[in-house]
Design a protein around this motif. Sequence first.
Motif, PDB file in Angstrom:
ATOM      1  N   ASP A 134       0.825  -1.204   0.000  1.00  0.00           N
ATOM      2  CA  ASP A 134       0.000   0.000   0.000  1.00  0.00           C
ATOM      3  C   ASP A 134       0.864   1.261   0.000  1.00  0.00           C
ATOM      4  N   MET A 135       1.528   1.527  -1.121  1.00  0.00           N
ATOM      5  CA  MET A 135       2.496   2.611  -1.182  1.00  0.00           C
ATOM      6  C   MET A 135       1.883   3.984  -0.942  1.00  0.00           C
ATOM      7  N   ARG A 136       0.549   4.117  -1.012  1.00  0.00           N
ATOM      8  CA  ARG A 136      -0.069   5.399  -0.696  1.00  0.00           C
ATOM      9  C   ARG A 136       0.341   5.869   0.690  1.00  0.00           C
ATOM     10  N   PHE A 137       0.466   4.935   1.611  1.00  0.00           N
ATOM     11  CA  PHE A 137       0.870   5.281   2.965  1.00  0.00           C
ATOM     12  C   PHE A 137       2.385   5.282   3.116  1.00  0.00           C
ATOM     13  N   ASN A 171       4.612   5.971   1.093  1.00  0.00           N
ATOM     14  CA  ASN A 171       5.273   7.096   0.454  1.00  0.00           C
ATOM     15  C   ASN A 171       5.637   8.189   1.448  1.00  0.00           C
ATOM     16  N   TRP A 172       4.967   8.242   2.599  1.00  0.00           N
ATOM     17  CA  TRP A 172       5.367   9.186   3.642  1.00  0.00           C
ATOM     18  C   TRP A 172       6.801   8.893   4.073  1.00  0.00           C
ATOM     19  N   LEU A 173       7.100   7.630   4.318  1.00  0.00           N
ATOM     20  CA  LEU A 173       8.459   7.259   4.704  1.00  0.00           C
ATOM     21  C   LEU A 173       9.434   7.540   3.563  1.00  0.00           C
ATOM     22  N   TYR A 174       9.031   7.208   2.353  1.00  0.00           N
ATOM     23  CA  TYR A 174       9.904   7.401   1.199  1.00  0.00           C
ATOM     24  C   TYR A 174      10.230   8.880   1.012  1.00  0.00           C
ATOM     25  N   ALA A 175       9.234   9.744   1.238  1.00  0.00           N
ATOM     26  CA  ALA A 175       9.470  11.186   1.111  1.00  0.00           C
ATOM     27  C   ALA A 175      10.459  11.676   2.159  1.00  0.00           C
ATOM     28  N   ASP A 176      10.336  11.177   3.390  1.00  0.00           N
ATOM     29  CA  ASP A 176      11.291  11.561   4.433  1.00  0.00           C
ATOM     30  C   ASP A 176      12.707  11.147   4.050  1.00  0.00           C
ATOM     31  N   ILE A 177      12.820   9.944   3.497  1.00  0.00           N
ATOM     32  CA  ILE A 177      14.130   9.435   3.104  1.00  0.00           C
ATOM     33  C   ILE A 177      14.724  10.288   1.985  1.00  0.00           C
ATOM     34  N   LEU A 178      13.935  10.557   0.949  1.00  0.00           N
ATOM     35  CA  LEU A 178      14.436  11.330  -0.183  1.00  0.00           C
ATOM     36  C   LEU A 178      14.829  12.744   0.230  1.00  0.00           C
ATOM     37  N   ARG A 179      14.035  13.351   1.101  1.00  0.00           N
ATOM     38  CA  ARG A 179      14.365  14.704   1.555  1.00  0.00           C
ATOM     39  C   ARG A 179      15.724  14.718   2.234  1.00  0.00           C
TER      40      ARG A 179
END
Length: 335
Positions: free
Chosen positions: A77-80, A82-90
């Motif tokens: 369920d990448m919709r959720f 993606n919050w972690l992924y965004a933190d990582i990319l930032r």
Amino acid sequence: MANRDDVARRAGVSGATVSRVFNHPDRVETGTAELVRRVASELGYRPDKNAGALRRRGTGVLIFLEYRKGGTYSWPDMRFFNWLYADILRAVVQAVSESSFRLEMRSIESLKHLRTLAGECDGILAFNTEEREYASAVAGTGIPYVCAHHTETLTGFSRCSTDNFAGGRLLGEAFYAAGYRNAVYVSGHLKEVEAHRQRLKGFREGFGGEVPLIETPVGIDGGMAAAGVIAPEVRAGRIDAVCGVNDLTALGILRGLGECNIRVPEECVVAGYDNLPVDLGLSRRIPSVDLRLGALYRRAVEGLVDFILRGRSLDFTLAPLLVPGPLLDPPESSS
């Protein structure tokens, strides 16, 4: 456009110090490095990454690598998530911007594609590495690399890791300290995912016993299915606490218990793992564990740069943090 000497004059340091901040940050005192970065940002200064690459006789490129593993379990369920992924990319983008390297992102579907990367970059940051086969393939490129972030069992590799066992133990200890004595753990994909096994093992150690396990597909639907098994046991007083392997599973458990008219946390506390914002619409926060992935991936970038410049591989583990929520409110049946 501001140059290195402009930054040095404004910050009151030497030009060599400015260069070290962007090329060898470990050699500069933390306060001085923060001052230089702040002044550089104010003046719009960026180090000449091409010049740095020429001096090193390299490409000047770091690759952030995602391996799309296909049929294996990987972040449902990448919709959720993606919050972690965004933190990582930032965190990765910021850390790379403070170095003398450039960032490129790549996604591969076969480990064979790794062979082409060695000539295209100076180093690889391998995202979400768990399998030894993947880590071995990355190391086999022959260039500096760091594997992240579920790498606690990947000894012998350049790696940074969250500590899933410690995170599970934090929750188990918190449950027990709050007075809960009849806990159950809900998880799935235990054969495929080492992180899930570590969380369960840590929870059992922290709670101080062989906590019963309910195996179900990981995610909201699996959590709701587990709640159907848990609800009668809560009514009978045989379960007073439930820990889901992640926050999505915990959210499913909460929904399922609500449909069964079980009051949470009055009759049964529910906790998750990952500190996702899945509880924003709820009246109470779901107890969880924060993996601190932003800080972890920043350290991964710093370690990768150090590996490139000085040949030192990384071996780093970051302790997670407990996000307690209403854990300290024991259920009515135990008061």
